[in-house]
Scaffold this motif. Structure first.
Motif, PDB file in Angstrom:
ATOM      1  N   ARG A 156       0.830  -1.195   0.000  1.00  0.00           N
ATOM      2  CA  ARG A 156       0.000   0.000   0.000  1.00  0.00           C
ATOM      3  C   ARG A 156       0.867   1.248   0.000  1.00  0.00           C
ATOM      4  NH1 ARG A 156      -3.770  -1.868   5.077  1.00  0.00           N
ATOM      5  NH2 ARG A 156      -4.980  -3.491   3.975  1.00  0.00           N
ATOM      6  N   VAL A 157       0.488   2.219  -0.807  1.00  0.00           N
ATOM      7  CA  VAL A 157       1.034   3.569  -0.711  1.00  0.00           C
ATOM      8  C   VAL A 157      -0.103   4.455  -0.228  1.00  0.00           C
ATOM      9  CG1 VAL A 157       1.967   5.547  -1.961  1.00  0.00           C
ATOM     10  CG2 VAL A 157       2.803   3.249  -2.479  1.00  0.00           C
ATOM     11  N   LEU A 158       0.075   5.041   0.941  1.00  0.00           N
ATOM     12  CA  LEU A 158      -0.982   5.839   1.564  1.00  0.00           C
ATOM     13  C   LEU A 158      -0.765   7.320   1.262  1.00  0.00           C
ATOM     14  CD1 LEU A 158      -1.183   4.149   5.090  1.00  0.00           C
ATOM     15  CD2 LEU A 158      -2.355   3.507   2.965  1.00  0.00           C
ATOM     16  N   LEU A 159      -1.750   7.936   0.623  1.00  0.00           N
ATOM     17  CA  LEU A 159      -1.677   9.365   0.365  1.00  0.00           C
ATOM     18  C   LEU A 159      -2.015  10.140   1.627  1.00  0.00           C
ATOM     19  CD1 LEU A 159      -3.310   9.523  -3.188  1.00  0.00           C
ATOM     20  CD2 LEU A 159      -0.930   9.066  -2.528  1.00  0.00           C
ATOM     21  N   ASP A 160      -1.543  11.380   1.666  1.00  0.00           N
ATOM     22  CA  ASP A 160      -1.573  12.162   2.906  1.00  0.00           C
ATOM     23  C   ASP A 160      -2.768  13.104   2.948  1.00  0.00           C
ATOM     24  OD1 ASP A 160      -0.908  13.441   5.234  1.00  0.00           O
ATOM     25  OD2 ASP A 160       0.707  14.635   4.361  1.00  0.00           O
ATOM     26  N   ALA A 161      -3.563  13.007   4.017  1.00  0.00           N
ATOM     27  CA  ALA A 161      -4.702  13.905   4.188  1.00  0.00           C
ATOM     28  C   ALA A 161      -4.259  15.356   4.280  1.00  0.00           C
ATOM     29  CB  ALA A 161      -5.492  13.511   5.437  1.00  0.00           C
ATOM     30  N   ALA A 162      -3.121  15.607   4.947  1.00  0.00           N
ATOM     31  CA  ALA A 162      -2.632  16.978   5.097  1.00  0.00           C
ATOM     32  C   ALA A 162      -2.232  17.597   3.770  1.00  0.00           C
ATOM     33  CB  ALA A 162      -1.445  17.002   6.065  1.00  0.00           C
ATOM     34  N   ASP A 163      -2.014  16.761   2.773  1.00  0.00           N
ATOM     35  CA  ASP A 163      -1.622  17.207   1.432  1.00  0.00           C
ATOM     36  C   ASP A 163      -2.804  17.120   0.465  1.00  0.00           C
ATOM     37  OD1 ASP A 163       0.221  18.155  -0.427  1.00  0.00           O
ATOM     38  OD2 ASP A 163       0.802  16.152  -1.055  1.00  0.00           O
ATOM     39  N   GLY A 164      -4.018  16.982   1.011  1.00  0.00           N
ATOM     40  CA  GLY A 164      -5.191  16.901   0.152  1.00  0.00           C
ATOM     41  C   GLY A 164      -5.294  15.600  -0.606  1.00  0.00           C
ATOM     42  N   PHE A 165      -4.644  14.543  -0.111  1.00  0.00           N
ATOM     43  CA  PHE A 165      -4.635  13.229  -0.755  1.00  0.00           C
ATOM     44  C   PHE A 165      -4.124  13.313  -2.200  1.00  0.00           C
ATOM     45  CE2 PHE A 165      -7.960  12.683   2.548  1.00  0.00           C
ATOM     46  CZ  PHE A 165      -7.372  11.643   3.244  1.00  0.00           C
ATOM     47  N   ARG A 166      -3.177  14.184  -2.433  1.00  0.00           N
ATOM     48  CA  ARG A 166      -2.589  14.330  -3.770  1.00  0.00           C
ATOM     49  C   ARG A 166      -1.675  13.150  -4.073  1.00  0.00           C
ATOM     50  NH1 ARG A 166       1.022  18.969  -3.698  1.00  0.00           N
ATOM     51  NH2 ARG A 166       1.360  18.414  -5.892  1.00  0.00           N
ATOM     52  N   LEU A 167      -1.625  12.810  -5.344  1.00  0.00           N
ATOM     53  CA  LEU A 167      -0.703  11.784  -5.814  1.00  0.00           C
ATOM     54  C   LEU A 167       0.635  12.411  -6.146  1.00  0.00           C
ATOM     55  CD1 LEU A 167       0.024   8.944  -6.981  1.00  0.00           C
ATOM     56  CD2 LEU A 167      -0.866   9.787  -9.177  1.00  0.00           C
ATOM     57  N   HIS A 168       1.703  11.819  -5.610  1.00  0.00           N
ATOM     58  CA  HIS A 168       3.064  12.190  -5.982  1.00  0.00           C
ATOM     59  C   HIS A 168       3.673  10.993  -6.711  1.00  0.00           C
ATOM     60  CE1 HIS A 168       3.157  15.906  -3.550  1.00  0.00           C
ATOM     61  NE2 HIS A 168       2.352  15.224  -2.748  1.00  0.00           N
ATOM     62  N   PRO A 169       3.797  11.052  -8.027  1.00  0.00           N
ATOM     63  CA  PRO A 169       4.255   9.880  -8.783  1.00  0.00           C
ATOM     64  C   PRO A 169       5.586   9.317  -8.302  1.00  0.00           C
ATOM     65  CG  PRO A 169       3.362  11.531 -10.273  1.00  0.00           C
ATOM     66  CD  PRO A 169       3.437  12.165  -8.921  1.00  0.00           C
ATOM     67  N   ASP A 170       6.471  10.165  -7.775  1.00  0.00           N
ATOM     68  CA  ASP A 170       7.781   9.678  -7.360  1.00  0.00           C
ATOM     69  C   ASP A 170       7.722   8.827  -6.097  1.00  0.00           C
ATOM     70  OD1 ASP A 170       7.072  11.944  -5.846  1.00  0.00           O
ATOM     71  OD2 ASP A 170       9.172  12.406  -5.408  1.00  0.00           O
ATOM     72  N   ARG A 171       6.569   8.780  -5.439  1.00  0.00           N
ATOM     73  CA  ARG A 171       6.441   7.951  -4.241  1.00  0.00           C
ATOM     74  C   ARG A 171       5.942   6.542  -4.541  1.00  0.00           C
ATOM     75  NH1 ARG A 171       3.886  12.551  -0.155  1.00  0.00           N
ATOM     76  NH2 ARG A 171       5.733  13.892  -0.146  1.00  0.00           N
ATOM     77  N   ILE A 172       5.681   6.256  -5.796  1.00  0.00           N
ATOM     78  CA  ILE A 172       5.321   4.900  -6.200  1.00  0.00           C
ATOM     79  C   ILE A 172       6.605   4.127  -6.467  1.00  0.00           C
ATOM     80  CG2 ILE A 172       4.044   3.503  -7.857  1.00  0.00           C
ATOM     81  CD1 ILE A 172       2.311   5.364  -6.135  1.00  0.00           C
ATOM     82  N   PRO A 173       6.791   2.952  -5.866  1.00  0.00           N
ATOM     83  CA  PRO A 173       8.027   2.200  -6.064  1.00  0.00           C
ATOM     84  C   PRO A 173       8.316   1.978  -7.544  1.00  0.00           C
ATOM     85  CG  PRO A 173       6.727   1.213  -4.317  1.00  0.00           C
ATOM     86  CD  PRO A 173       5.867   2.270  -4.932  1.00  0.00           C
ATOM     87  N   ALA A 174       9.536   2.259  -7.938  1.00  0.00           N
ATOM     88  CA  ALA A 174       9.907   2.171  -9.351  1.00  0.00           C
ATOM     89  C   ALA A 174       9.780   0.757  -9.895  1.00  0.00           C
ATOM     90  CB  ALA A 174      11.336   2.691  -9.544  1.00  0.00           C
ATOM     91  N   ASP A 175       9.933  -0.252  -9.030  1.00  0.00           N
ATOM     92  CA  ASP A 175       9.888  -1.634  -9.515  1.00  0.00           C
ATOM     93  C   ASP A 175       8.503  -2.264  -9.381  1.00  0.00           C
ATOM     94  OD1 ASP A 175       9.905  -1.709  -6.758  1.00  0.00           O
ATOM     95  OD2 ASP A 175      11.265  -3.421  -6.620  1.00  0.00           O
ATOM     96  N   ALA A 176       7.479  -1.470  -9.072  1.00  0.00           N
ATOM     97  CA  ALA A 176       6.120  -2.009  -9.008  1.00  0.00           C
ATOM     98  C   ALA A 176       5.702  -2.487 -10.387  1.00  0.00           C
ATOM     99  CB  ALA A 176       5.156  -0.954  -8.494  1.00  0.00           C
TER     100      ALA A 176
END
Length: 390
Positions: A156-176
């Motif tokens: 699981r990659v959990l997005l941050d409520a404090a950041d408005g649940f925005r997606l940051h592509p660089d936080r997705i594991p590169a080898d997924a």
């Protein structure tokens, strides 16, 4: 900073009247892709809990995200007419061609399914041997439930409520090798930029974008569905999941479809039961792919945007209620201290809302509220204010 650890699943308690959770095997790695890591509780969320479990006779339904309105004649007519030919086996070709034309794709890039949820099961069954499947949360829980039921490990990659649940592509594991994300996302109602989603596509990875609520999104001056990838054929491994049950009130008919590379769809079709989509559902799919449907859909989405703005304004005016992010769909996610208790008090006053603690990345202080007409919103927020002031 990322904080990664692993937990084993424990079955969460299920509400009275709801079916017990399915056994969902598999090891889960949790990556907190947020500014400050969310603590992990010992009890895993019940991934099999859905909004319909909140609804009961006598309650006003703000828990289920299905629009309730009479079917228009252009949709009701074909569905009714199809009932005269139920002795024949379903023929998906006309509906598949119509859906393909709508999204400017060849028919072999469309797979019709018994609701969007079937698509997640097909993925889990067909894509054996996944090394690192990633599910971006908070989001609809069936994708992860299907993966785990098939024995896949899940990160699981959990997005941050404090950041408005925005997606940051660089936080997705590169080898997924599999990434699943919703857009607009259930339950956050966040609409991610198409460019951020496209940045996740790469050779050797299947990128699953759940667009079950794409037809609910509207943006002034933008024709069609904003941020949708449904017509993108240039992104390797992209698979778009669509549903026709939300806007058109067809949850009981079970109709959805997948859009993607023909080779990938052949793999999924190989594990799909024969004649999985009924003749009436196929009639609905064909009708909903036509120009009359597209025009009506945009009008509905525009009215929904106005009703959503009214709901957000009423909720934001209540002390102690925080609306998450920038809602873009048919529901709004709110944070209220003691929301689990407030939900029960709302039920006692005749209102059903969706609990948030069954979504990974949320907890007992979250509620999802469906957008309804202004009169319903005013009545609901009046009751909510009275409960919070008591």
């Amino acid at each position: 900073m990322r904080n990664t650890h692993e937990v084993m699943r424990g079955d969460a308690a299920h509400p009275p009247g709801c079916c017990p959770p399915r056994r969902l095997p598999g090891r889960i790695a949790v990556m907190h892709g947020q500014l400050s890591a969310t603590p992990t509780t010992a009890v895993e969320p019940d991934l099999t809990h859905h909004g319909d479990a909140e609804v009961a006779t006598g309650l006003v339904d703000l828990a289920v995200n299905v629009r309730r309105a009479p079917l228009p004649p252009w949709l009701a007519g074909p569905i009714t007419a199809s009932m005269a030919d139920l002795a024949a086996y379903p023929d998906p070709r006309p509906a598949r061609a119509a859906v393909a034309a709508r999204h400017r794709r060849p028919p072999e890039e469309v797979l019709l399914t018994a609701g969007a949820a079937e698509g997640f099961v097909l993925l889990a069954q067909a894509l054996r041997g996944l090394r690192r499947p990633v599910v971006v949360h908070p989001q609809f829980t069936e994708p992860e439930a299907a993966l785990r039921a098939a024995g896949h490990p899940v990160q699981r990659v959990l997005l941050d409520a404090a950041d408005g649940f925005r997606l940051h592509p660089d936080r997705i594991p590169a080898d997924a090798d599999l990434v699943m994300i919703g857009n607009p996302t259930n339950p956050t109602s966040v609409l991610h930029p198409a460019a951020d989603l496209a940045a996740l596509a790469r050779p050797g990875r299947v990128l699953v974008v759940d667009e079950a609520f794409a037809d609910t999104a509207a943006r002034p001056g933008v024709p069609g569905e904003p941020e949708s990838l449904a017509a993108r054929r240039d992104l390797p491994g992209l698979l778009v999941v669509r549903s026709l049950t939300k806007t058109w009130g067809l949850a009981g008919l079970r109709i959805g479809y997948l859009l993607g590379e023909a080779a990938l769809l052949r793999r999924l079709a190989a594990v799909q039961p024969l004649w999985a989509v009924s003749t009436p559902a196929l009639a609905a799919a064909e009708a909903c792919a036509g120009p009359e449907a597209a025009q009506a859909e945009r009008a509905i989405a525009g009215q929904l945007a106005a009703d959503r703005e009214h709901l957000v304004a009423r909720l934001s005016a209540l002390p102690g209620v925080r609306v998450a992010g920038r809602p873009a769909s048919a529901f709004v996610l709110v944070r209220i201290s003691g929301a689990d208790r407030i939900r029960e008090l709302l039920r006692a006053r005749g209102w059903a809302v969706r609990r948030g603690d069954t979504f990974p990345g949320l907890g007992p202080d979250w509620l999802r509220i469906a957008v309804r007409d202004r009169a319903t919103t005013d009545a609901f927020t009046t009751v909510l204010a009275e409960i919070m002031e008591a």
